[in-house]
Design a protein around this motif. Structure first.
Motif, PDB file in Angstrom:
ATOM      1  N   ALA A 238       0.837  -1.201   0.000  1.00 23.20           N
ATOM      2  CA  ALA A 238       0.000   0.000   0.000  1.00 23.20           C
ATOM      3  C   ALA A 238       0.869   1.248   0.000  1.00 23.20           C
ATOM      4  O   ALA A 238       2.011   1.242   0.490  1.00 23.20           O
ATOM      5  CB  ALA A 238      -0.919  -0.002   1.221  1.00 23.20           C
ATOM      6  N   ALA A 239       0.320   2.335  -0.548  1.00 25.69           N
ATOM      7  CA  ALA A 239       0.999   3.625  -0.552  1.00 25.69           C
ATOM      8  C   ALA A 239      -0.046   4.727  -0.371  1.00 25.69           C
ATOM      9  O   ALA A 239      -1.169   4.625  -0.877  1.00 25.69           O
ATOM     10  CB  ALA A 239       1.781   3.833  -1.845  1.00 25.69           C
ATOM     11  N   ARG A 240       0.358   5.792   0.341  1.00 26.16           N
ATOM     12  CA  ARG A 240      -0.559   6.922   0.569  1.00 26.16           C
ATOM     13  C   ARG A 240       0.243   8.216   0.646  1.00 26.16           C
ATOM     14  O   ARG A 240       1.357   8.246   1.178  1.00 26.16           O
ATOM     15  CB  ARG A 240      -1.318   6.740   1.883  1.00 26.16           C
ATOM     16  CG  ARG A 240      -2.233   7.921   2.247  1.00 26.16           C
ATOM     17  CD  ARG A 240      -2.977   7.684   3.549  1.00 26.16           C
ATOM     18  NE  ARG A 240      -2.086   7.667   4.709  1.00 26.16           N
ATOM     19  CZ  ARG A 240      -2.474   7.323   5.938  1.00 26.16           C
ATOM     20  NH1 ARG A 240      -3.722   6.935   6.153  1.00 26.16           N
ATOM     21  NH2 ARG A 240      -1.610   7.334   6.939  1.00 26.16           N
ATOM     22  N   TYR A 241      -0.351   9.283   0.093  1.00 26.16           N
ATOM     23  CA  TYR A 241       0.189  10.618   0.323  1.00 26.16           C
ATOM     24  C   TYR A 241      -0.882  11.452   1.011  1.00 26.16           C
ATOM     25  O   TYR A 241      -2.047  11.466   0.596  1.00 26.16           O
ATOM     26  CB  TYR A 241       0.632  11.311  -0.968  1.00 26.16           C
ATOM     27  CG  TYR A 241       1.269  12.650  -0.668  1.00 26.16           C
ATOM     28  CD1 TYR A 241       2.556  12.707  -0.144  1.00 26.16           C
ATOM     29  CD2 TYR A 241       0.571  13.838  -0.859  1.00 26.16           C
ATOM     30  CE1 TYR A 241       3.142  13.933   0.178  1.00 26.16           C
ATOM     31  CE2 TYR A 241       1.150  15.065  -0.548  1.00 26.16           C
ATOM     32  CZ  TYR A 241       2.428  15.102  -0.022  1.00 26.16           C
ATOM     33  OH  TYR A 241       2.996  16.307   0.309  1.00 26.16           O
ATOM     34  N   ASP A 242      -0.481  12.151   2.061  1.00 27.48           N
ATOM     35  CA  ASP A 242      -1.408  12.924   2.891  1.00 27.48           C
ATOM     36  C   ASP A 242      -0.770  14.282   3.154  1.00 27.48           C
ATOM     37  O   ASP A 242       0.345  14.356   3.688  1.00 27.48           O
ATOM     38  CB  ASP A 242      -1.644  12.169   4.207  1.00 27.48           C
ATOM     39  CG  ASP A 242      -2.720  12.801   5.077  1.00 27.48           C
ATOM     40  OD1 ASP A 242      -3.376  13.750   4.615  1.00 27.48           O
ATOM     41  OD2 ASP A 242      -2.895  12.337   6.216  1.00 27.48           O
ATOM     42  N   GLN A 243      -1.448  15.364   2.762  1.00 27.95           N
ATOM     43  CA  GLN A 243      -0.901  16.701   2.974  1.00 27.95           C
ATOM     44  C   GLN A 243      -1.854  17.552   3.794  1.00 27.95           C
ATOM     45  O   GLN A 243      -3.019  17.731   3.453  1.00 27.95           O
ATOM     46  CB  GLN A 243      -0.607  17.421   1.660  1.00 27.95           C
ATOM     47  CG  GLN A 243       0.069  18.780   1.871  1.00 27.95           C
ATOM     48  CD  GLN A 243       0.335  19.505   0.582  1.00 27.95           C
ATOM     49  OE1 GLN A 243      -0.529  20.195   0.044  1.00 27.95           O
ATOM     50  NE2 GLN A 243       1.545  19.368   0.053  1.00 27.95           N
ATOM     51  N   TYR A 244      -1.316  18.084   4.868  1.00 25.69           N
ATOM     52  CA  TYR A 244      -2.054  18.955   5.783  1.00 25.69           C
ATOM     53  C   TYR A 244      -1.502  20.363   5.629  1.00 25.69           C
ATOM     54  O   TYR A 244      -0.279  20.567   5.619  1.00 25.69           O
ATOM     55  CB  TYR A 244      -1.849  18.456   7.209  1.00 25.69           C
ATOM     56  CG  TYR A 244      -2.604  19.221   8.268  1.00 25.69           C
ATOM     57  CD1 TYR A 244      -3.852  18.780   8.712  1.00 25.69           C
ATOM     58  CD2 TYR A 244      -2.069  20.359   8.849  1.00 25.69           C
ATOM     59  CE1 TYR A 244      -4.540  19.469   9.689  1.00 25.69           C
ATOM     60  CE2 TYR A 244      -2.760  21.055   9.823  1.00 25.69           C
ATOM     61  CZ  TYR A 244      -3.986  20.603  10.241  1.00 25.69           C
ATOM     62  OH  TYR A 244      -4.670  21.287  11.211  1.00 25.69           O
ATOM     63  N   ALA A 245      -2.377  21.360   5.481  1.00 27.37           N
ATOM     64  CA  ALA A 245      -1.916  22.725   5.251  1.00 27.37           C
ATOM     65  C   ALA A 245      -2.775  23.710   6.031  1.00 27.37           C
ATOM     66  O   ALA A 245      -3.992  23.549   6.142  1.00 27.37           O
ATOM     67  CB  ALA A 245      -1.971  23.064   3.761  1.00 27.37           C
TER      68      ALA A 245
END
Length: 408
Positions: free
Chosen positions: A331-338
């Motif tokens: 599995a792979a995930r990208y998560d961006q919080y801004a």
């Protein structure tokens, strides 16, 4: 003879009340069913710098024990206790350099550190399937992964960072239904007490109205401040292939002097033939309740924060590429919080899951995650704190995590 009579009398003393109770309930009590699971987690962070918490740390990400059942036909109950983050202890959200082993006391799964608590306690009344009423303490209906995927069924060890922008759990009442009249449509709308019971979310704040009239003859729990969190969700499901939702919440933050606190979320998830996917976007705005939302510590300012994530997983056994004794998933995930005008925190995660029994995959599993963290703006350096402050589920440093799970 006398011994037989005594034995009969003793048996009658126990059996007769039991028979009478069974007759009173019409044998409708199907519970309680006992359930639970434990997640034992090890973590190693890299690049934390001199004087920071570092080295390998073991702990328990989640430990849950609960009861559920049907009291009478159409009335179900659910009670779940939790002791989360034992040994992984995070910092208090207001004092991020306090006790905490991951992130040097920053971020984590549930802000505030390990504590035993009653996680959920609700009763559901379902006179008809398309108009059910749930009351008690439970998750407010916002966020597809947060509301639709249990903590022991996650593809990754941590949820995505949008949890800090949602109301989370609170006490209240909610009307809801899934697959209304066989259409695939579902809905939920509820009203809740004026604070999230999950520490560290944008809706976490003290309900300063409680007890304000205590000297006027009113008990504290009978006296709110007349302000609430209102949440709602509309979703559509095509079975395992696709589920999509749109949800949102409105609340208040009396401790910061504003009634303007909103969030909304859109998400999709699904899969077929061993391929699973998910994506979502969340935005929240209002008066900041926690310091990770602003560079002006302890100075009330408004904020606008967003989170977006996308993930993909491939289960090799479900794709018929491995035998049943080797049920593995990559599995792979990208998560961006801004935070608008302040900074960003990105977490890119690669993972590998091993399920011991493919017929009951979450009864026993092992998860391995590596999280690559990238920071910018105030999240990189706020208030003189190295590498800033991370939201719930965020990590500020590159992190290797290994988790063992077993449940029943």
């Amino acid at each position: 003879m006398k011994k037989n009579l005594v034995a009969l009398a003793v048996a009658a003393a126990f059996v007769v009340p039991g028979v009478a109770f069974a007759a009173d309930t019409s044998n409708a009590d199907t519970g309680p069913v006992v359930f639970g699971y434990a997640q034992i987690t090890g973590a190693q962070q890299f690049g934390t710098g001199p004087g920071s918490s570092n080295g390998l740390v073991f702990g328990a990400n989640r430990i849950r024990l609960g009861f559920k059942g049907e009291a009478v036909p159409g009335v179900t109950y659910y009670i779940q206790g939790a002791y989360d983050e034992a040994g992984l202890g995070n910092a208090n959200a207001l004092f991020p350099n306090s006790a905490g082993l991951l992130n040097n006391g920053l971020g984590g799964n549930i802000g505030g550190g390990a504590q035993a608590q009653l996680m959920d306690a609700w009763i559901n009344f379902a006179p008809v399937p398309f108009a059910q009423l749930q009351v008690g303490k439970f998750k407010t209906p916002e966020g597809l992964e947060y509301t639709g995927t249990a903590g022991n069924e996650l593809t990754f060890i941590y949820r995505n960072m949008n949890q800090s922008l949602l109301p989370g759990r609170s006490a209240g009442a909610m009307f809801h239904a899934d697959d209304v009249m066989g259409t695939g449509l579902g809905y939920a709308v509820g009203i809740f007490d004026n604070t999230s019971l999950d520490t560290g979310t944008v809706f976490s704040n003290a309900n300063i109205g409680l007890g304000a009239l205590n000297n006027a003859g009113q008990a504290p729990l009978m006296n709110g401040n007349g302000k609430y969190i209102v949440s709602g969700m509309l979703k559509y499901s095509m079975g395992p292939l696709l589920t999509a939702e749109l949800s949102g919440s409105m609340g208040t933050n009396p401790s910061r002097g504003t009634d303007n606190l909103t969030s909304w979320n859109v998400g999709v998830q699904g899969g077929m033939m061993g391929i699973h996917y998910g994506a979502g976007f969340t935005k929240a705005s209002g008066m900041y309740p926690w310091d990770y939302l602003t560079t002006s510590a302890y100075s009330p300012v408004t904020y606008a924060a967003t989170d977006w994530h996308a993930e993909l997983a491939a289960n090799l056994y479900e794709m018929t590429l491995t035998p049943d004794w080797l049920d593995v998933e990559a599995a792979a995930r990208y998560d961006q919080y801004a935070v608008h005008g302040q900074g960003t925190l990105g977490n890119a995660t690669v993972g590998l899951n091993y399920y011991v029994n493919p017929n009951n995959p979450h009864a026993a599993e092992v998860q391995l995650n590596y999280i690559l963290a990238t920071r910018g703006g105030s999240i990189n350096n706020a208030y003189g704190i190295p590498n800033g402050i991370a939201p719930i589920n965020g990590v500020s440093y590159n992190t290797l995590m290994l988790q063992f799970q077993a449940g029943f």
